[in-house]
Scaffold this motif. Structure first.
Motif, PDB file in Angstrom:
ATOM      1  N   ASP A 269       0.856  -1.181   0.000  1.00  0.00           N
ATOM      2  CA  ASP A 269       0.000   0.000   0.000  1.00  0.00           C
ATOM      3  C   ASP A 269       0.899   1.241   0.000  1.00  0.00           C
ATOM      4  O   ASP A 269       2.133   1.135   0.061  1.00  0.00           O
ATOM      5  CB  ASP A 269      -0.970  -0.006   1.187  1.00  0.00           C
ATOM      6  CG  ASP A 269      -0.290   0.187   2.542  1.00  0.00           C
ATOM      7  OD1 ASP A 269       0.961   0.187   2.601  1.00  0.00           O
ATOM      8  OD2 ASP A 269      -1.009   0.334   3.543  1.00  0.00           O
ATOM      9  N   ASP A 270       0.299   2.410  -0.079  1.00  0.00           N
ATOM     10  CA  ASP A 270       1.081   3.646  -0.179  1.00  0.00           C
ATOM     11  C   ASP A 270       1.968   3.868   1.045  1.00  0.00           C
ATOM     12  O   ASP A 270       3.073   4.417   0.943  1.00  0.00           O
ATOM     13  CB  ASP A 270       0.149   4.846  -0.372  1.00  0.00           C
ATOM     14  CG  ASP A 270      -0.530   4.842  -1.728  1.00  0.00           C
ATOM     15  OD1 ASP A 270      -0.040   4.132  -2.630  1.00  0.00           O
ATOM     16  OD2 ASP A 270      -1.539   5.547  -1.886  1.00  0.00           O
ATOM     17  N   GLN A 271       1.468   3.432   2.220  1.00  0.00           N
ATOM     18  CA  GLN A 271       2.232   3.643   3.446  1.00  0.00           C
ATOM     19  C   GLN A 271       3.540   2.862   3.430  1.00  0.00           C
ATOM     20  O   GLN A 271       4.551   3.326   3.971  1.00  0.00           O
ATOM     21  CB  GLN A 271       1.391   3.241   4.657  1.00  0.00           C
ATOM     22  CG  GLN A 271       1.970   3.689   6.000  1.00  0.00           C
ATOM     23  CD  GLN A 271       2.040   5.201   6.134  1.00  0.00           C
ATOM     24  OE1 GLN A 271       1.135   5.906   5.688  1.00  0.00           O
ATOM     25  NE2 GLN A 271       3.110   5.707   6.704  1.00  0.00           N
ATOM     26  N   MET A 272       3.545   1.685   2.817  1.00  0.00           N
ATOM     27  CA  MET A 272       4.778   0.893   2.733  1.00  0.00           C
ATOM     28  C   MET A 272       5.842   1.627   1.923  1.00  0.00           C
ATOM     29  O   MET A 272       7.029   1.652   2.292  1.00  0.00           O
ATOM     30  CB  MET A 272       4.488  -0.470   2.118  1.00  0.00           C
ATOM     31  CG  MET A 272       3.795  -1.439   3.067  1.00  0.00           C
ATOM     32  SD  MET A 272       4.836  -1.945   4.449  1.00  0.00           S
ATOM     33  CE  MET A 272       6.061  -2.963   3.628  1.00  0.00           C
ATOM     34  N   TYR A 273       5.430   2.224   0.815  1.00  0.00           N
ATOM     35  CA  TYR A 273       6.380   3.003   0.015  1.00  0.00           C
ATOM     36  C   TYR A 273       6.945   4.159   0.832  1.00  0.00           C
ATOM     37  O   TYR A 273       8.128   4.488   0.746  1.00  0.00           O
ATOM     38  CB  TYR A 273       5.700   3.533  -1.253  1.00  0.00           C
ATOM     39  CG  TYR A 273       5.514   2.499  -2.330  1.00  0.00           C
ATOM     40  CD1 TYR A 273       6.535   2.217  -3.237  1.00  0.00           C
ATOM     41  CD2 TYR A 273       4.317   1.801  -2.451  1.00  0.00           C
ATOM     42  CE1 TYR A 273       6.364   1.268  -4.237  1.00  0.00           C
ATOM     43  CE2 TYR A 273       4.136   0.836  -3.445  1.00  0.00           C
ATOM     44  CZ  TYR A 273       5.172   0.587  -4.321  1.00  0.00           C
ATOM     45  OH  TYR A 273       5.011  -0.370  -5.307  1.00  0.00           O
ATOM     46  N   GLU A 274       6.060   4.769   1.631  1.00  0.00           N
ATOM     47  CA  GLU A 274       6.488   5.890   2.461  1.00  0.00           C
ATOM     48  C   GLU A 274       7.496   5.428   3.517  1.00  0.00           C
ATOM     49  O   GLU A 274       8.531   6.074   3.736  1.00  0.00           O
ATOM     50  CB  GLU A 274       5.254   6.496   3.148  1.00  0.00           C
ATOM     51  CG  GLU A 274       5.523   7.757   3.931  1.00  0.00           C
ATOM     52  CD  GLU A 274       5.773   8.977   3.067  1.00  0.00           C
ATOM     53  OE1 GLU A 274       6.413   9.924   3.565  1.00  0.00           O
ATOM     54  OE2 GLU A 274       5.346   8.963   1.890  1.00  0.00           O
TER      55      GLU A 274
ATOM     56  N   ILE B 132      10.678   4.602  -0.867  1.00  0.00           N
ATOM     57  CA  ILE B 132      10.727   4.230  -2.284  1.00  0.00           C
ATOM     58  C   ILE B 132       9.659   5.009  -3.038  1.00  0.00           C
ATOM     59  O   ILE B 132       8.514   5.112  -2.593  1.00  0.00           O
ATOM     60  CB  ILE B 132      10.510   2.711  -2.464  1.00  0.00           C
ATOM     61  CG1 ILE B 132      11.669   1.942  -1.826  1.00  0.00           C
ATOM     62  CG2 ILE B 132      10.381   2.344  -3.936  1.00  0.00           C
ATOM     63  CD1 ILE B 132      11.511   0.441  -1.887  1.00  0.00           C
ATOM     64  N   ASN B 133      10.027   5.546  -4.169  1.00  0.00           N
ATOM     65  CA  ASN B 133       9.106   6.315  -4.997  1.00  0.00           C
ATOM     66  C   ASN B 133       8.195   5.356  -5.774  1.00  0.00           C
ATOM     67  O   ASN B 133       8.664   4.602  -6.623  1.00  0.00           O
ATOM     68  CB  ASN B 133       9.884   7.216  -5.966  1.00  0.00           C
ATOM     69  CG  ASN B 133       8.967   8.194  -6.689  1.00  0.00           C
ATOM     70  OD1 ASN B 133       7.849   7.870  -7.065  1.00  0.00           O
ATOM     71  ND2 ASN B 133       9.470   9.409  -6.885  1.00  0.00           N
ATOM     72  N   LYS B 134       6.916   5.397  -5.477  1.00  0.00           N
ATOM     73  CA  LYS B 134       5.975   4.487  -6.125  1.00  0.00           C
ATOM     74  C   LYS B 134       5.863   4.741  -7.614  1.00  0.00           C
ATOM     75  O   LYS B 134       5.630   3.814  -8.394  1.00  0.00           O
ATOM     76  CB  LYS B 134       4.596   4.623  -5.455  1.00  0.00           C
ATOM     77  CG  LYS B 134       3.550   3.654  -5.981  1.00  0.00           C
ATOM     78  CD  LYS B 134       2.238   3.819  -5.245  1.00  0.00           C
ATOM     79  CE  LYS B 134       1.195   2.852  -5.773  1.00  0.00           C
ATOM     80  NZ  LYS B 134      -0.100   2.975  -5.049  1.00  0.00           N
ATOM     81  N   GLU B 135       6.031   5.991  -8.019  1.00  0.00           N
ATOM     82  CA  GLU B 135       5.895   6.336  -9.436  1.00  0.00           C
ATOM     83  C   GLU B 135       7.015   5.724 -10.273  1.00  0.00           C
ATOM     84  O   GLU B 135       6.785   5.256 -11.388  1.00  0.00           O
ATOM     85  CB  GLU B 135       5.885   7.865  -9.616  1.00  0.00           C
ATOM     86  CG  GLU B 135       4.736   8.564  -8.913  1.00  0.00           C
ATOM     87  CD  GLU B 135       3.387   8.157  -9.455  1.00  0.00           C
ATOM     88  OE1 GLU B 135       3.303   7.886 -10.666  1.00  0.00           O
ATOM     89  OE2 GLU B 135       2.430   8.072  -8.656  1.00  0.00           O
ATOM     90  N   THR B 136       8.212   5.723  -9.740  1.00  0.00           N
ATOM     91  CA  THR B 136       9.361   5.200 -10.494  1.00  0.00           C
ATOM     92  C   THR B 136       9.564   3.704 -10.284  1.00  0.00           C
ATOM     93  O   THR B 136      10.178   3.035 -11.113  1.00  0.00           O
ATOM     94  CB  THR B 136      10.651   5.940 -10.097  1.00  0.00           C
ATOM     95  OG1 THR B 136      10.866   5.803  -8.681  1.00  0.00           O
ATOM     96  CG2 THR B 136      10.539   7.420 -10.442  1.00  0.00           C
TER      97      THR B 136
END
Length: 211
Positions: free
Chosen positions: A154-159, A163-167
């Motif tokens: 989920d988004d929180q894991m990337y945060e 790690i940039n989710k877009e790239t």
């Protein structure tokens, strides 16, 4: 055939080529909350119908499965519609098929999906609450797809991992492992192997590298 028509647990109604309802079965009376006599006074796109979309907004008549099927002369399947009644909303999934009979327009078939719709709303609400809770608590939610060797974050894991989710929208298992502190890596891998072998539940503390 008439007996089968009447005992089928799905609603069925038939229009003439102009869209006026000329027949219906008992299930249609029950699901729509109107008598056969009232059916026969209505048109398939009449103003008497109060129908809403799944999002609760009013559904215009040109979105009705019956209208689309009669206008396009093509089958239209599984349109979700809410029939607004004094006692509440009945949710139905509607399919409509143009008839080859010269005196018929479309055959409309619908099933009650009220319970399914209610369950979907509850699941959506629970999901939204879980998302709010995880965001407020800085809690990440993730899955490990063993067959594809990838992680679903989920988004929180990337945060958390920086790690940039877009790239990097697709995080592989090895990408994750490289973020683990070296002193915790061996123990972590042992825990994962035990989980994969159904020996225990996954519960471990470890450090990650953010640089």
């Amino acid at each position: 055939l008439q007996a089968i028509f009447d005992i089928l647990p799905v609603g069925i109604s038939v229009t003439n080529p102009n869209g006026h309802i000329i027949d219906c079965n008992r299930a249609s009376e029950i699901l729509l909350g109107i008598t056969r006599e009232e059916h026969l006074t209505r048109n398939y796109n009449g103003k008497e119908w109060v129908i809403i979309r799944p999002d609760g907004s009013l559904m215009p008549t040109d979105e009705y499965a019956s209208v689309r099927a009669l206008n396009s002369r093509q089958p239209v399947r599984d349109v979700e519609m809410g029939i607004v009644k004094p006692e509440g909303v009945t949710w139905i999934s509607v399919s409509a098929i143009p008839s080859e009979h010269p005196e018929h327009g479309v055959v409309i078939v619908f099933v009650d999906i009220t319970e399914r719709h209610r369950t979907e709303i509850i699941q959506k609400q629970l999901s939204e609450r879980l998302q709010l809770a995880t965001e407020a608590g800085c809690i990440g939610v993730w899955e490990f797809d063993i067959n594809e060797n990838k992680l679903i974050w989920d988004d929180q894991m990337y945060e958390i991992y920086g790690i940039n989710k877009e790239t990097r929208p697709n995080v592989k298992y090895n990408d994750w492992i490289t973020k683990i502190h070296p002193d915790d890596l061996e123990k972590l891998q042992q825990e994962i192997n035990q989980v994969l072998n159904d020996e225990k539940q996954y519960k471990i503390e470890y450090r990650i590298k953010l640089s």
